[in-house]
Design an enzyme around this catalytic site. Structure first.
Site, PDB file in Angstrom:
ATOM      1  N   HIS A 239       0.845  -1.187   0.000  1.00  0.00           N
ATOM      2  CA  HIS A 239       0.000   0.000   0.000  1.00  0.00           C
ATOM      3  C   HIS A 239       0.882   1.239   0.000  1.00  0.00           C
ATOM      4  O   HIS A 239       2.099   1.166   0.172  1.00  0.00           O
ATOM      5  CB  HIS A 239      -0.942   0.008   1.218  1.00  0.00           C
ATOM      6  CG  HIS A 239      -0.236   0.010   2.541  1.00  0.00           C
ATOM      7  ND1 HIS A 239      -0.131  -1.113   3.331  1.00  0.00           N
ATOM      8  CD2 HIS A 239       0.429   0.987   3.219  1.00  0.00           C
ATOM      9  CE1 HIS A 239       0.539  -0.818   4.432  1.00  0.00           C
ATOM     10  NE2 HIS A 239       0.896   0.451   4.389  1.00  0.00           N
ATOM     11  N   ALA A 240       0.245   2.374  -0.199  1.00  0.00           N
ATOM     12  CA  ALA A 240       0.894   3.676  -0.067  1.00  0.00           C
ATOM     13  C   ALA A 240       0.096   4.503   0.930  1.00  0.00           C
ATOM     14  O   ALA A 240      -1.028   4.144   1.294  1.00  0.00           O
ATOM     15  CB  ALA A 240       0.953   4.379  -1.418  1.00  0.00           C
TER      16      ALA A 240
END
Length: 326
Positions: A239-240
């Protein structure tokens, strides 16, 4: 739709071998369907596809442009294949986890193969999984769970062994993190990601590593978490963050970190408690290859907020492109 031989086919025509059968009117220009292949009426194929001998394509199948389907493959109802996908010989797709003769589910599980992915010969893909864009499935692998974008998976069950296009950097070694011979940081090739060497002291009493917030660590942490007891085949992260900065230190053992800025990606090995990596906002991060004794310390600039996470890689790329356009 059935010229005598492919050498006379124009770029806009669809070639169907005289021993092939294509019942679908929805086949893009330039596609070729070879001997003993059978495409049912409901299937949809894009442009410039190559469907090799002894391939069967069922009705509820959508195939993108420039897809290669090698010999002996069956594409069953529920399959969605992106553009520029390679499917190797005798790769097997499934669409029912609990098949019984003459018993059919109300709807077959949907399996998605992302743009640019490659599936090796004799691989088996279980129903309902997603294979991320540009992922690579090794020959003979059995895919039981979804595969992240760019991941390379092998074995039974398939596990991640690397990421396509990555160049591992052993961050704990002197030659890979040169300089510094003293505490400091270096820029990497990935966006604003930086590698850090922390203050490290060692004498007969033991070792000590220390860092100061906003000096050695480029933000003030509001939270931390520890990741440990991770099976070696497992992958974390993926994820970011929209606003949150993270700083990762493997305080015991080792693990690999993949950093991706939406344009390129690189893999780094954290194998010493005096080495850290700063992942700024809008950096896609992945951690894997955990050693059995690994303990990963993550410092975060923000309190937890589910809204701060970007968990879909396609959405991440969309946000990066929108930012670049401004």
């Amino acid at each position: 739709m059935q010229p005598a031989d492919p050498s006379g086919v124009t770029e806009t025509a669809v070639f169907v071998h005289s021993l092939g059968l294509c019942e679908s009117p929805n086949v893009g220009k330039g596609s070729r369907i070879w001997a003993f292949a059978h495409v049912l009426a409901g299937a949809r194929l894009g442009e410039d596809c190559n469907v090799c001998d002894h391939v069967f394509i069922e009705n509820d199948v959508v195939v993108g442009d420039r897809v290669t389907v090698k010999c002996g493959v069956q594409l069953w109802d529920g399959l969605r294949v992106g553009n520029d996908v390679f499917i190797g010989p005798n790769a097997t797709f499934t669409n029912d986890r609990f098949p019984r003769s003459k018993q059919y589910p109300e709807q077959f599980a949907q399996t998605i193969v992302g743009h640019g992915a490659s599936i090796g010969a004799n691989a088996t893909i279980l129903p309902g999984v997603s294979i991320g864009q540009h992922a690579m499935v090794g020959a003979g692998a059995v895919v039981t769970r979804s595969v992240p974008p760019y991941a390379i998976v092998v074995g039974n069950p398939a596990r991640i062994v690397g990421y396509a296009g990555d160049r591992p950097e052993p961050a704990g070694s002197q030659e890979a993190i040169a300089p510094p011979t003293k505490p400091g940081s270096i820029r990497t090739a990935i966006g604003n990601v930086t590698l850090h060497r922390m203050n490290h002291y060692k004498d007969v009493r033991g070792s000590l590593s220390v860092g100061e917030f906003q000096r050695d660590i480029p933000f003030e942490a509001k939270r931390y978490f520890l990741v440990y007891d991770v099976p070696s085949a497992e992958t974390r992260g993926e994820h970011a963050h929209r606003e949150c900065h993270q700083f990762l230190i493997c305080v015991s053992g080792s693990c690999a970190v993949v950093a991706d800025d939406g344009r390129s990606r690189q893999e780094f090995l954290l194998d010493a408690p005096s080495i850290g990596i700063h992942l700024p906002p809008m950096t896609w991060g992945i951690q894997y290859k955990y050693s059995s004794d690994a303990v990963l310390l993550v410092l975060a600039s923000h309190l937890y907020s589910a809204a701060d996470y970007v968990r879909d890689y396609t959405e991440f790329l969309t946000l990066i492109r929108a930012s670049d356009a401004r």
